[in-house]
Scaffold this motif. Structure first.
Motif, PDB file in Angstrom:
ATOM      1  N   GLN A  26       0.830  -1.204   0.000  1.00  0.00           N
ATOM      2  CA  GLN A  26       0.000   0.000   0.000  1.00  0.00           C
ATOM      3  C   GLN A  26       0.865   1.255   0.000  1.00  0.00           C
ATOM      4  N   LEU A  27       1.926   1.246   0.770  1.00  0.00           N
ATOM      5  CA  LEU A  27       2.828   2.397   0.822  1.00  0.00           C
ATOM      6  C   LEU A  27       3.490   2.625  -0.532  1.00  0.00           C
ATOM      7  N   LEU A  28       3.946   1.577  -1.170  1.00  0.00           N
ATOM      8  CA  LEU A  28       4.605   1.708  -2.467  1.00  0.00           C
ATOM      9  C   LEU A  28       3.643   2.188  -3.554  1.00  0.00           C
ATOM     10  N   VAL A  29       2.388   1.767  -3.471  1.00  0.00           N
ATOM     11  CA  VAL A  29       1.411   2.137  -4.495  1.00  0.00           C
ATOM     12  C   VAL A  29       0.908   3.565  -4.311  1.00  0.00           C
ATOM     13  N   HIS A  30       0.636   3.977  -3.077  1.00  0.00           N
ATOM     14  CA  HIS A  30      -0.048   5.246  -2.838  1.00  0.00           C
ATOM     15  C   HIS A  30       0.865   6.413  -2.488  1.00  0.00           C
TER      16      HIS A  30
END
Length: 176
Positions: A26-30
């Motif tokens: 989630q951190l890498l995507v958002h």
């Protein structure tokens, strides 16, 4: 008794890896992050995925062992016994004779599988509400364990020809 704590370690470790991996993805995507940070997070994600890939099947295997009330040693002895049984079947087909001593070697040990709920209770404790909390332990003295084909004391006495009478002819409860 450390089987409960090892089992819970596998459960908590697998769950922590899953949550860690979901959070990193989630951190890498958002989030817009510097390239070095992304590189390090991808490396951390890889390590978390590797650890989760190890712990999850190990947890599943130990859940199966627990449901069947087996240890890893009993499992491995069973697989060796099955291989020996297959070899014995081939040998039997060749020779068409097996001695009684070979039958005793290939015989199965007593099964400690007393039902799924009882199996889980024998390791995780008698109170299901405390199963996922690392407190308490299994019931019993750690020296005797119920088996699937356990005889009652009365059945054992009949099978061995022993009754409750003493040598002097009186009953165990008192003299006649």
């Amino acid at each position: 008794g450390n089987h409960k704590f090892f089992y819970l370690f596998l459960l908590y470790g697998g769950a922590a890896c899953a949550l860690f991996n979901i959070s990193i993805v989630q951190l890498l995507v958002h989030a817009s992050l510097p390239m070095l940070t992304k590189f390090l997070l991808v490396g951390a994600e890889g390590l978390g995925a590797l650890l989760g890939a190890i712990l999850t099947p190990l947890f599943a295997f130990h859940t199966w062992l627990l449901a069947n009330n087996m240890t890893t040693i009993e499992y491995m002895e069973g697989s060796v016994r099955r291989r020996k049984g297959e070899e014995a079947a081939v040998q039997k087909a060749r020779d068409e004779e097996m001695s009684e001593s070979e039958d005793e070697v290939n015989g199965a040990p007593p099964s400690y599988d007393v039902g799924v709920y009882s199996n889980f209770s024998s390791v995780l404790g008698e109170t299901p509400l405390l199963w996922l909390i690392p407190v308490g332990g299994p019931p019993g003295d750690g020296l005797t364990f119920p088996t699937a084909h356990q005889e009652t004391p009365a059945q054992a006495a009949v099978a061995t020809g022993i009754d409750d009478r003493r040598c002097d002819g009186s009953d165990a409860e008192g003299p006649k």
